[in-house]
Write a protein that holds these residues in place. Structure first.
Motif, PDB file in Angstrom:
ATOM      1  N   LEU A 135      -0.129  -4.610   2.357  1.00  0.00           N
ATOM      2  CA  LEU A 135      -1.218  -5.161   1.553  1.00  0.00           C
ATOM      3  C   LEU A 135      -1.230  -4.648   0.120  1.00  0.00           C
ATOM      4  N   ASP A 136      -0.310  -3.739  -0.226  1.00  0.00           N
ATOM      5  CA  ASP A 136      -0.180  -3.253  -1.600  1.00  0.00           C
ATOM      6  C   ASP A 136       0.679  -4.207  -2.425  1.00  0.00           C
ATOM      7  N   THR A 137       1.307  -5.154  -1.738  1.00  0.00           N
ATOM      8  CA  THR A 137       2.142  -6.161  -2.394  1.00  0.00           C
ATOM      9  C   THR A 137       1.286  -7.375  -2.752  1.00  0.00           C
ATOM     10  N   TRP A 138       1.948  -8.454  -3.248  1.00  0.00           N
ATOM     11  CA  TRP A 138       1.205  -9.691  -3.543  1.00  0.00           C
ATOM     12  C   TRP A 138       0.545 -10.247  -2.285  1.00  0.00           C
ATOM     13  N   ASP A 139       0.983  -9.817  -1.100  1.00  0.00           N
ATOM     14  CA  ASP A 139       0.313 -10.249   0.130  1.00  0.00           C
ATOM     15  C   ASP A 139      -1.152  -9.823   0.139  1.00  0.00           C
ATOM     16  N   GLY A 140      -1.505  -8.775  -0.548  1.00  0.00           N
ATOM     17  CA  GLY A 140      -2.905  -8.343  -0.621  1.00  0.00           C
ATOM     18  C   GLY A 140      -3.692  -9.068  -1.681  1.00  0.00           C
ATOM     19  N   TYR A 141      -3.047  -9.998  -2.383  1.00  0.00           N
ATOM     20  CA  TYR A 141      -3.676 -10.719  -3.506  1.00  0.00           C
ATOM     21  C   TYR A 141      -3.235 -12.177  -3.430  1.00  0.00           C
ATOM     22  N   ALA A 142      -3.529 -12.823  -2.291  1.00  0.00           N
ATOM     23  CA  ALA A 142      -2.958 -14.144  -1.991  1.00  0.00           C
ATOM     24  C   ALA A 142      -3.361 -15.198  -3.010  1.00  0.00           C
ATOM     25  N   ALA A 143      -4.608 -15.194  -3.465  1.00  0.00           N
ATOM     26  CA  ALA A 143      -5.055 -16.209  -4.431  1.00  0.00           C
ATOM     27  C   ALA A 143      -4.344 -16.011  -5.768  1.00  0.00           C
ATOM     28  N   ALA A 144      -4.205 -14.754  -6.165  1.00  0.00           N
ATOM     29  CA  ALA A 144      -3.504 -14.469  -7.427  1.00  0.00           C
ATOM     30  C   ALA A 144      -2.041 -14.887  -7.324  1.00  0.00           C
ATOM     31  N   ARG A 145      -1.449 -14.720  -6.131  1.00  0.00           N
ATOM     32  CA  ARG A 145      -0.053 -15.147  -5.933  1.00  0.00           C
ATOM     33  C   ARG A 145       0.082 -16.659  -6.046  1.00  0.00           C
ATOM     34  N   GLN A 146      -0.876 -17.351  -5.450  1.00  0.00           N
ATOM     35  CA  GLN A 146      -0.822 -18.818  -5.537  1.00  0.00           C
ATOM     36  C   GLN A 146      -0.910 -19.261  -6.998  1.00  0.00           C
ATOM     37  N   ASP A 147      -1.739 -18.599  -7.779  1.00  0.00           N
ATOM     38  CA  ASP A 147      -1.848 -18.917  -9.217  1.00  0.00           C
ATOM     39  C   ASP A 147      -0.532 -18.608  -9.932  1.00  0.00           C
ATOM     40  N   LEU A 148       0.096 -17.490  -9.585  1.00  0.00           N
ATOM     41  CA  LEU A 148       1.386 -17.128 -10.200  1.00  0.00           C
ATOM     42  C   LEU A 148       2.437 -18.187  -9.898  1.00  0.00           C
TER      43      LEU A 148
ATOM     44  N   MET B 172       8.833  -8.529 -18.318  1.00  0.00           N
ATOM     45  CA  MET B 172       8.560  -7.327 -17.542  1.00  0.00           C
ATOM     46  C   MET B 172       7.037  -7.215 -17.386  1.00  0.00           C
ATOM     47  N   LEU B 173       6.567  -7.115 -16.167  1.00  0.00           N
ATOM     48  CA  LEU B 173       5.123  -7.114 -15.918  1.00  0.00           C
ATOM     49  C   LEU B 173       4.618  -5.750 -15.455  1.00  0.00           C
ATOM     50  N   ASP B 174       3.312  -5.563 -15.536  1.00  0.00           N
ATOM     51  CA  ASP B 174       2.648  -4.373 -15.003  1.00  0.00           C
ATOM     52  C   ASP B 174       1.710  -4.816 -13.881  1.00  0.00           C
ATOM     53  N   THR B 175       2.173  -4.662 -12.645  1.00  0.00           N
ATOM     54  CA  THR B 175       1.323  -5.002 -11.498  1.00  0.00           C
ATOM     55  C   THR B 175       0.561  -3.788 -10.996  1.00  0.00           C
ATOM     56  N   ARG B 176       0.573  -2.684 -11.736  1.00  0.00           N
ATOM     57  CA  ARG B 176      -0.070  -1.457 -11.265  1.00  0.00           C
ATOM     58  C   ARG B 176      -1.351  -1.099 -11.967  1.00  0.00           C
ATOM     59  N   LEU B 177      -1.248  -0.788 -13.263  1.00  0.00           N
ATOM     60  CA  LEU B 177      -2.379  -0.172 -13.951  1.00  0.00           C
ATOM     61  C   LEU B 177      -3.235  -1.151 -14.741  1.00  0.00           C
ATOM     62  N   TYR B 178      -2.632  -2.176 -15.315  1.00  0.00           N
ATOM     63  CA  TYR B 178      -3.327  -2.950 -16.334  1.00  0.00           C
ATOM     64  C   TYR B 178      -4.496  -3.759 -15.778  1.00  0.00           C
ATOM     65  N   GLY B 179      -4.228  -4.490 -14.695  1.00  0.00           N
ATOM     66  CA  GLY B 179      -5.296  -5.378 -14.234  1.00  0.00           C
ATOM     67  C   GLY B 179      -5.483  -5.427 -12.727  1.00  0.00           C
ATOM     68  N   ARG B 180      -4.878  -4.512 -11.985  1.00  0.00           N
ATOM     69  CA  ARG B 180      -4.903  -4.600 -10.523  1.00  0.00           C
ATOM     70  C   ARG B 180      -6.254  -4.202  -9.949  1.00  0.00           C
ATOM     71  N   ASP B 181      -6.793  -5.086  -9.128  1.00  0.00           N
ATOM     72  CA  ASP B 181      -7.946  -4.700  -8.327  1.00  0.00           C
ATOM     73  C   ASP B 181      -7.477  -3.827  -7.160  1.00  0.00           C
ATOM     74  N   ARG B 182      -8.408  -3.110  -6.581  1.00  0.00           N
ATOM     75  CA  ARG B 182      -8.037  -2.121  -5.563  1.00  0.00           C
ATOM     76  C   ARG B 182      -7.372  -2.766  -4.351  1.00  0.00           C
ATOM     77  N   GLN B 183      -6.369  -2.085  -3.814  1.00  0.00           N
ATOM     78  CA  GLN B 183      -5.688  -2.543  -2.615  1.00  0.00           C
ATOM     79  C   GLN B 183      -6.619  -2.421  -1.415  1.00  0.00           C
ATOM     80  N   PRO B 184      -6.455  -3.337  -0.438  1.00  0.00           N
ATOM     81  CA  PRO B 184      -7.086  -3.073   0.849  1.00  0.00           C
ATOM     82  C   PRO B 184      -6.545  -1.753   1.398  1.00  0.00           C
ATOM     83  N   GLN B 185      -7.420  -0.895   1.853  1.00  0.00           N
ATOM     84  CA  GLN B 185      -6.976   0.407   2.347  1.00  0.00           C
ATOM     85  C   GLN B 185      -6.589   0.305   3.816  1.00  0.00           C
TER      86      GLN B 185
END
Ligand code: FE2
Length: 540
Positions: free
Chosen positions: A398-411, A294-307
């Motif tokens: 952009l609030d999804t992994w689509d807003g964090y493409a490099a991190a998704r590729q690493d995942l 179970m992961l935390d994609t919200r508070l623990y380490g998320r950089d700000r979403q593109p607005q």
């Protein structure tokens, strides 16, 4: 997420007799003392959390007896004890009951002054060879939007090992804000009526949700494994703030810590609230069958979403998306996941449950699909802007992994290298989705994704008024062949059945959430075979 501005989106029978309790269910006295029901969660092979809350206390310390038995009549008590609660924890009671047998169906209750709670049912996790596991997967239960029929359907099932709740267990908005249009008609007015800011606010909202009979039934029937998404705190939150938090609402850290404290008080989750250092990422083992992270994609380490707003231009989006440094889990959680996946190699399946969509989704040209004059929860200005922006097929959200493409590729690289049969679970989007997950430029999937619909929260059609129902999902799937299934219009839940040979998802979708009468159908069933992830999802 999905918000107004789019994206704005528990010895012996002797003890039982000595306590002299009233074992009848549903007495008036029980209802008064235990108004918020009972719950269990975070099952291990030898332990489970049991929870309740004492109503009517006025400043005193309350002593609460608890029992866990192997029979529904509470005659064979395996473990028992006494806990204390007080105002500092809002009179909630949470016991981590240990030394329990593995793979067992167990029963529990609480007793105050001779008055017993209802009897809850829970289960410990199995060890060794496990022929099958079955879960309900849920997210996005917005009380003022409709009835929790999905929770009732889950409560009525007798074949589930646990409920996986991917967050948005509650929403922070006040009356007149997001998705409260039917609150008065449905007699589901949010309490408090204003947006949640203080600890007292968050406690009251948790208390209101746990008065819902369908939610109580689900908790009483099954252990819940839960993580928060954004709305348990504030919309589109990240590690240092949230879209739905302004300076005039006070200091973000104070609000976040209040929300987290209330969450740990009111949810059957193991551990403590530690403010911004709170870790909710954790692993559950179902014998040799599967590892559930179970992961935390919200508070623990998320950089700000593109607005996303009316001023955003395509170039801005592409510049942000090309930044390799932007993280969603944060470096420490990423390393924890790698370590956990490495240790999970003795299990057949590695199930990674987290909040937001992993599959890339490019937006189709909205102009031929959308009725610009149709009813929408968006501002006309933002709807027009979204239609114009869609011409260049940007990521849909952009609030999804689509807003964090490099991190998704690493995942995905980690899943390919460290997991034999990785399966991702997601929620948050109020949409049923299934997809094959590929590394960029590769044709064979490295994992598959199953996304659950919302319990009640509104879907895309209430933001983007379609000229033809289903038109948006049809066009989106056509443009994004990685997506095998997409249903935007119906609320519901996802039933996952996992055996050593196959992992299957079955979408149970409701005909509506604004009538007290419920009807539902199984809309789709998709599977993936163990050892054949590269062949992707298939109908089953
Ligand atoms: Fe949601």
């Amino acid at each position: 997420m999905l918000r107004r501005r789019f994206i704005h989106l528990f010895g012996s029978g002797i003890l039982f007799a000595a306590l002299g309790v009233n074992s009848r269910r549903g007495t008036t006295a029980s209802r008064d003392t235990f108004q918020h029901g009972v719950a269990s969660g975070d099952p291990l092979a030898d332990a489970v959390i049991i929870w309740t809350r004492i109503s009517g206390a006025q400043g005193e310390i309350i002593r609460v007896d608890w029992q866990v038995a192997s029979d529904s009549g509470m005659q064979t008590v395996l473990r028992s004890g006494q806990a204390k609660t007080d105002a500092d924890r809002d009179y909630t009671v949470k016991i981590d009951v240990d030394d329990l047998p593995p793979g067992a169906q167990l029963y529990y209750r609480f007793i105050v002054d001779g008055v017993a709670s209802r009897i809850g049912t829970t289960r410990t996790l199995p060890r060794g060879d496990v022929p099958a596991a079955r879960f309900a997967v849920v997210s996005c239960s917005n009380y003022p939007t409709g009835y929790f029929h999905a929770y009732r359907e889950i409560a009525d099932r007798r074949d589930l090992d646990a409920v996986i709740h991917l967050g948005d267990y509650l929403y922070e908005y006040g009356l007149g804000e997001y998705a409260t249009e039917y609150a008065e008609q449905l007699d589901r007015i949010p309490n408090p009526r204003h947006e949640l800011i203080s600890l007292e606010d968050y406690r009251l909202r948790h208390a209101q949700y746990k008065t819902d009979p369908d939610l109580q039934a689900m908790h009483a029937a099954h252990p819940v494994i839960a993580v928060w998404d954004d709305h348990e705190i504030a919309n589109d939150c990240w590690r240092k703030g949230a879209q739905n938090h302004n300076d005039d609402e006070g200091r973000w850290g104070k609000r976040r810590d209040a929300a987290i404290k209330a969450y740990f008080e009111w949810m059957p989750i193991r551990g403590e609230s530690r403010g911004k250092h709170t870790k909710i990422f954790r692993e559950f083992r179902f014998g040799k069958l599967l590892s559930l992270t179970m992961l935390d994609t919200r508070l623990y380490g998320r950089d700000r979403q593109p607005q996303m707003n009316e001023n955003m231009q395509s170039n801005d989006v592409h510049r942000m998306l090309s930044d390799p440094g932007r993280r969603l889990l944060g470096k420490k959680q990423e390393q924890w996941l790698r370590d956990t996946l490495s240790r999970a190699s003795e299990t057949t399946w590695q199930v990674v449950a987290q909040q937001v969509l992993v599959s890339p989704v490019r937006a189709p040209d909205l102009e031929p699909l959308i009725d610009p004059e149709g009813p929408t929860m968006l501002s006309r200005e933002f709807l027009d802007h979204s239609i114009a922006m869609s011409k260049s097929h940007p990521p849909l959200l952009l609030d999804t992994w689509d807003g964090y493409a490099a991190a998704r590729q690493d995942l995905l690289t980690d899943l390919k290298e460290l997991a034999a049969n990785p399966v991702v679970l997601s929620g948050d989007l109020h949409t049923s989705i299934a997809g094959n997950l590929h590394l960029p430029g590769q044709t064979e999937p490295v994992a598959v994704e199953f996304m659950t619909a919302s319990v009640t929260s509104p879907g895309f059609a209430e933001y983007l008024p379609e000229r033809r129902p289903g038109g948006l999902s049809d066009a989106t799937r056509k443009l994004n062949p990685n997506l095998k299934y997409m249903e935007t219009d119906r609320r519901g839940w996802l039933c996952m059945t996992i055996t050593p040979a196959e992992c299957s998802g079955e979408w149970h979708l409701l005909d509506g959430v604004r009538s007290r009468q419920n009807s539902s159908t199984i809309d789709r069933r998709l599977s993936v075979a163990a050892g054949r992830i590269a062949e992707g999802l298939y109908d089953s």
